[in-house]
Scaffold this active site. Structure first.
Site, PDB file in Angstrom:
ATOM      1  N   LYS A 222      -9.782   2.056  -1.928  1.00 32.18           N
ATOM      2  CA  LYS A 222      -9.921   1.441  -0.594  1.00 32.18           C
ATOM      3  C   LYS A 222     -11.261   1.831   0.036  1.00 32.18           C
ATOM      4  O   LYS A 222     -11.598   3.031   0.111  1.00 32.18           O
ATOM      5  CB  LYS A 222      -8.751   1.923   0.274  1.00 32.18           C
ATOM      6  CG  LYS A 222      -8.674   1.326   1.668  1.00 32.18           C
ATOM      7  CD  LYS A 222      -7.402   1.857   2.349  1.00 32.18           C
ATOM      8  CE  LYS A 222      -7.185   1.340   3.741  1.00 32.18           C
ATOM      9  NZ  LYS A 222      -5.950   1.899   4.355  1.00 32.18           N
TER      10      LYS A 222
ATOM     11  N   GLU B 280       0.840  -1.204   0.000  1.00 35.76           N
ATOM     12  CA  GLU B 280       0.000   0.000   0.000  1.00 35.76           C
ATOM     13  C   GLU B 280       0.880   1.260   0.000  1.00 35.76           C
ATOM     14  O   GLU B 280       1.879   1.306   0.722  1.00 35.76           O
ATOM     15  CB  GLU B 280      -0.846   0.003   1.283  1.00 35.76           C
ATOM     16  CG  GLU B 280      -1.776   1.184   1.437  1.00 35.76           C
ATOM     17  CD  GLU B 280      -2.454   1.234   2.822  1.00 35.76           C
ATOM     18  OE1 GLU B 280      -1.862   0.748   3.818  1.00 35.76           O
ATOM     19  OE2 GLU B 280      -3.559   1.759   2.911  1.00 35.76           O
TER      20      GLU B 280
ATOM     21  N   CYS C 225      -5.165  -3.077   3.188  1.00 36.92           N
ATOM     22  CA  CYS C 225      -4.779  -2.831   4.587  1.00 36.92           C
ATOM     23  C   CYS C 225      -5.952  -2.940   5.571  1.00 36.92           C
ATOM     24  O   CYS C 225      -6.424  -4.039   5.849  1.00 36.92           O
ATOM     25  CB  CYS C 225      -4.073  -1.482   4.663  1.00 36.92           C
ATOM     26  SG  CYS C 225      -3.008  -1.310   6.113  1.00 36.92           S
TER      27      CYS C 225
HETATM   28  O1  LIG Z   1      -5.942  -1.864  11.047  1.00 37.32           O
HETATM   29  C1  LIG Z   1      -4.802  -1.598  11.383  1.00 37.32           C
HETATM   30  O2  LIG Z   1      -4.346  -1.929  12.496  1.00 37.32           O
HETATM   31  C2  LIG Z   1      -3.853  -0.865  10.462  1.00 37.32           C
HETATM   32  C3  LIG Z   1      -4.537  -0.274   9.262  1.00 37.32           C
HETATM   33  C4  LIG Z   1      -3.670   0.672   8.515  1.00 37.32           C
HETATM   34  O3  LIG Z   1      -2.589   1.001   8.928  1.00 37.32           O
HETATM   35  C5  LIG Z   1      -4.116   1.215   7.226  1.00 37.32           C
HETATM   36  O4  LIG Z   1      -5.186   0.845   6.720  1.00 37.32           O
HETATM   37  O5  LIG Z   1      -3.356   2.029   6.650  1.00 37.32           O
END
Ligand SMILES: O=C(O)CCC(=O)C(=O)O
Length: 267
Positions: free
Chosen positions: A113, A43, A148
């Site tokens: 996203k 990402e 993510c």
């Molecule tokens: O859910 C998480 O602990 C991390 C999510 C995250 O860092 C993101 O989506 O950029």
């Protein structure tokens, strides 16, 4: 299908331009050396997932510099390339958008996203949310896309299974302090949906946030096929036996026992 995950280091001291060129060379080198058919990047690897100031400064139109370099990289390497995500400047709003290219360099999918991270700060306020699931049909299989924080929302992945996905590809910039959740959630999504999960994160420290690394490939039975270093840039290459998706679903047909539409009394 042979897949390579490139866990890119996003340390602050490298510029976006230099990282883009470096990663392009790395994709070509890995594809040739490993004979991969699919290469996956993490990402927001150009800016770093937590470089919130950089999102606005480095945002690009969909068909901007990263798109151009990655389309050409996929074509030159002759691979399916999940080019991770970019901060996309689209219709007056920023999005965290993943790009997938075919081996001829055509855009196969752009996925915005859906679940933005940060609660009341960071990505959650800086970026707009996507509204559409995305899959990519390759000659061998169907990829289901997520990014993510999406990993925490199983209903998104059930939607991808219903759309035919057999391999979930999840680029991330997951923080080290919740590394335990990262591998657990990747395995949970594989077990409950009986699919392969390719979860490709970043390494290093960006904007003061230590990255989790530990990119992981999980099979449809929940077995970890490969896991990367938690701290360093790394390449993970695995052979996916796609017959195992149907095989697991046949041997243990839990997906057939779903009970949709069951509600608590009064709802
Ligand atoms: O859910 C998480 O602990 C991390 C999510 C995250 O860092 C993101 O989506 O950029």
């Amino acid at each position: 299908m042979r897949a390579s995950l490139l866990q890119i280091a996003v340390d602050d001291d490298e510029s976006v331009i230099s990282r883009r060129a470096r990663v392009s060379s790395l994709v070509r080198e890995v594809a040739e050396r490993e004979g991969s058919g699919l290469v996956v990047l993490p990402e927001l690897w150009t800016t770093g997932a937590f470089g919130y100031e950089a999102f606005a400064a480095e945002a690009e139109p969909l068909e901007g510099p990263t798109y151009e370099v990655m389309a050409e990289t996929a074509r030159a390497a002759g691979v399916w390339l999940h080019a991770g995500s970019i901060p996309e400047a689209g219709d007056g709003t920023l999005y965290n958008t993943s790009l997938v290219f075919s081996p001829s360099g055509e855009l196969a999918a752009a996925y915005r996203k859906i679940h933005r991270f940060g609660f009341d700060k960071g990505e959650a306020v800086l970026m707009g949310a996507g509204h559409e699931l995305a899959t990519v049909r390759t000659p061998e299989t169907v990829l289901g896309l997520a990014t993510c924080y999406d990993l925490r929302f199983p209903e998104l992945f059930r939607g991808l299974v219903d759309a035919g996905a057999e391999v979930f590809v999840v680029p991330a910039g997951w923080p080290a302090r919740r590394r335990a959740h990262w591998s657990l959630l990747a395995r949970a999504r594989a077990v409950e949906d009986q699919v392969y999960v390719l979860a490709c994160g970043t390494a290093g420290t960006h904007a003061g946030v230590e990255q989790a690394g530990a990119s992981v490939v999980v099979d449809p039975w929940g077995g970890v096929l490969a896991e990367a270093s938690p701290t360093r840039e790394a390449v993970l290459t695995v052979d996916l036996d796609l017959a195992k998706v149907a095989g697991t679903r046949e041997q243990f047909p839990a997906l057939k026992d779903r009970r949709l539409g069951v509600a608590a009394p009064g709802l």
